[in-house]
Design a protein around this motif. Structure first.
Motif, PDB file in Angstrom:
ATOM      1  N   UNK A  42      -7.000  11.550  18.431  1.00  0.00           N
ATOM      2  CA  UNK A  42      -5.821  10.716  18.204  1.00  0.00           C
ATOM      3  C   UNK A  42      -5.948  10.016  16.842  1.00  0.00           C
ATOM      4  N   UNK A  43      -5.515  10.695  15.777  1.00  0.00           N
ATOM      5  CA  UNK A  43      -5.658  10.095  14.444  1.00  0.00           C
ATOM      6  C   UNK A  43      -4.580   9.072  14.153  1.00  0.00           C
ATOM      7  N   UNK A  44      -4.856   8.187  13.218  1.00  0.00           N
ATOM      8  CA  UNK A  44      -3.819   7.336  12.633  1.00  0.00           C
ATOM      9  C   UNK A  44      -3.213   8.111  11.479  1.00  0.00           C
ATOM     10  N   UNK A  45      -1.917   8.005  11.309  1.00  0.00           N
ATOM     11  CA  UNK A  45      -1.210   8.723  10.256  1.00  0.00           C
ATOM     12  C   UNK A  45      -0.703   7.709   9.244  1.00  0.00           C
ATOM     13  N   UNK A  46      -1.049   7.900   7.966  1.00  0.00           N
ATOM     14  CA  UNK A  46      -0.574   7.026   6.899  1.00  0.00           C
ATOM     15  C   UNK A  46       0.575   7.707   6.178  1.00  0.00           C
ATOM     16  N   UNK A  47       1.655   6.961   5.983  1.00  0.00           N
ATOM     17  CA  UNK A  47       2.846   7.504   5.336  1.00  0.00           C
ATOM     18  C   UNK A  47       3.250   6.604   4.181  1.00  0.00           C
ATOM     19  N   UNK A  48       3.910   7.194   3.188  1.00  0.00           N
ATOM     20  CA  UNK A  48       4.337   6.419   2.024  1.00  0.00           C
ATOM     21  C   UNK A  48       5.667   6.956   1.518  1.00  0.00           C
ATOM     22  N   UNK A  49       6.361   6.104   0.783  1.00  0.00           N
ATOM     23  CA  UNK A  49       7.642   6.465   0.178  1.00  0.00           C
ATOM     24  C   UNK A  49       7.760   5.706  -1.133  1.00  0.00           C
ATOM     25  N   UNK A  50       8.191   6.398  -2.170  1.00  0.00           N
ATOM     26  CA  UNK A  50       8.390   5.741  -3.460  1.00  0.00           C
ATOM     27  C   UNK A  50       9.586   4.795  -3.338  1.00  0.00           C
ATOM     28  N   UNK A  51       9.424   3.592  -3.829  1.00  0.00           N
ATOM     29  CA  UNK A  51      10.501   2.598  -3.835  1.00  0.00           C
ATOM     30  C   UNK A  51      10.992   2.480  -5.266  1.00  0.00           C
ATOM     31  N   UNK A  52      12.270   2.685  -5.474  1.00  0.00           N
ATOM     32  CA  UNK A  52      12.813   2.654  -6.832  1.00  0.00           C
ATOM     33  C   UNK A  52      12.677   4.004  -7.490  1.00  0.00           C
ATOM     34  N   UNK A  53      13.080   4.091  -8.728  1.00  0.00           N
ATOM     35  CA  UNK A  53      13.046   5.363  -9.439  1.00  0.00           C
ATOM     36  C   UNK A  53      11.922   5.367 -10.462  1.00  0.00           C
ATOM     37  N   UNK A  54      11.533   6.553 -10.875  1.00  0.00           N
ATOM     38  CA  UNK A  54      10.523   6.673 -11.929  1.00  0.00           C
ATOM     39  C   UNK A  54      11.061   6.128 -13.242  1.00  0.00           C
ATOM     40  N   UNK A  55      12.365   6.227 -13.477  1.00  0.00           N
ATOM     41  CA  UNK A  55      12.958   5.702 -14.705  1.00  0.00           C
ATOM     42  C   UNK A  55      12.732   4.196 -14.798  1.00  0.00           C
ATOM     43  N   UNK A  56      12.932   3.505 -13.698  1.00  0.00           N
ATOM     44  CA  UNK A  56      12.714   2.045 -13.677  1.00  0.00           C
ATOM     45  C   UNK A  56      11.244   1.731 -13.931  1.00  0.00           C
ATOM     46  N   UNK A  57      10.354   2.536 -13.396  1.00  0.00           N
ATOM     47  CA  UNK A  57       8.923   2.337 -13.589  1.00  0.00           C
ATOM     48  C   UNK A  57       8.571   2.514 -15.074  1.00  0.00           C
ATOM     49  N   UNK A  58       9.098   3.550 -15.670  1.00  0.00           N
ATOM     50  CA  UNK A  58       8.787   3.832 -17.085  1.00  0.00           C
ATOM     51  C   UNK A  58       9.317   2.754 -18.008  1.00  0.00           C
ATOM     52  N   UNK A  59      10.419   2.108 -17.654  1.00  0.00           N
ATOM     53  CA  UNK A  59      10.976   1.044 -18.490  1.00  0.00           C
ATOM     54  C   UNK A  59      10.041  -0.161 -18.530  1.00  0.00           C
ATOM     55  N   UNK A  60       9.226  -0.345 -17.505  1.00  0.00           N
ATOM     56  CA  UNK A  60       8.317  -1.487 -17.453  1.00  0.00           C
ATOM     57  C   UNK A  60       7.096  -1.280 -18.351  1.00  0.00           C
ATOM     58  N   UNK A  61       6.810  -0.046 -18.729  1.00  0.00           N
ATOM     59  CA  UNK A  61       5.617   0.229 -19.552  1.00  0.00           C
ATOM     60  C   UNK A  61       5.755  -0.285 -20.962  1.00  0.00           C
TER      61      UNK A  61
END
Length: 61
Positions: A42-61
């Motif tokens: 009985x494993x634990x399952x880790x899940x993830x989802x990107x929040x926001x867009x990559x464009x918004x992320x790149x603007x912060x750089x």
């Protein structure tokens, strides 16, 4: 589940109404597991989802 973990994750099946399928429908992906976290087989399952867009992320750089 130990040998070839990612092959098992790719072929995961929902035997007991685990909510991971709901999360997949809204964009989450399985990013990890902890084997036997909830008892043998009985494993634990880790899940993830990107929040926001990559464009918004790149603007912060």
């Amino acid at each position: 589940m130990y040998p070839d973990v990612w092959q098992h994750v790719r072929n995961i099946r929902n035997f007991r109404d685990h909510p991971y399928e709901f999360y997949q429908k809204i964009g989450f992906v399985i990013v990890g597991v902890i084997h036997d976290a909830n008892g043998v087989g009985k494993p634990d399952i880790f899940m993830a989802k990107r929040v926001g867009s990559m464009a918004a992320f790149r603007q912060q750089e």
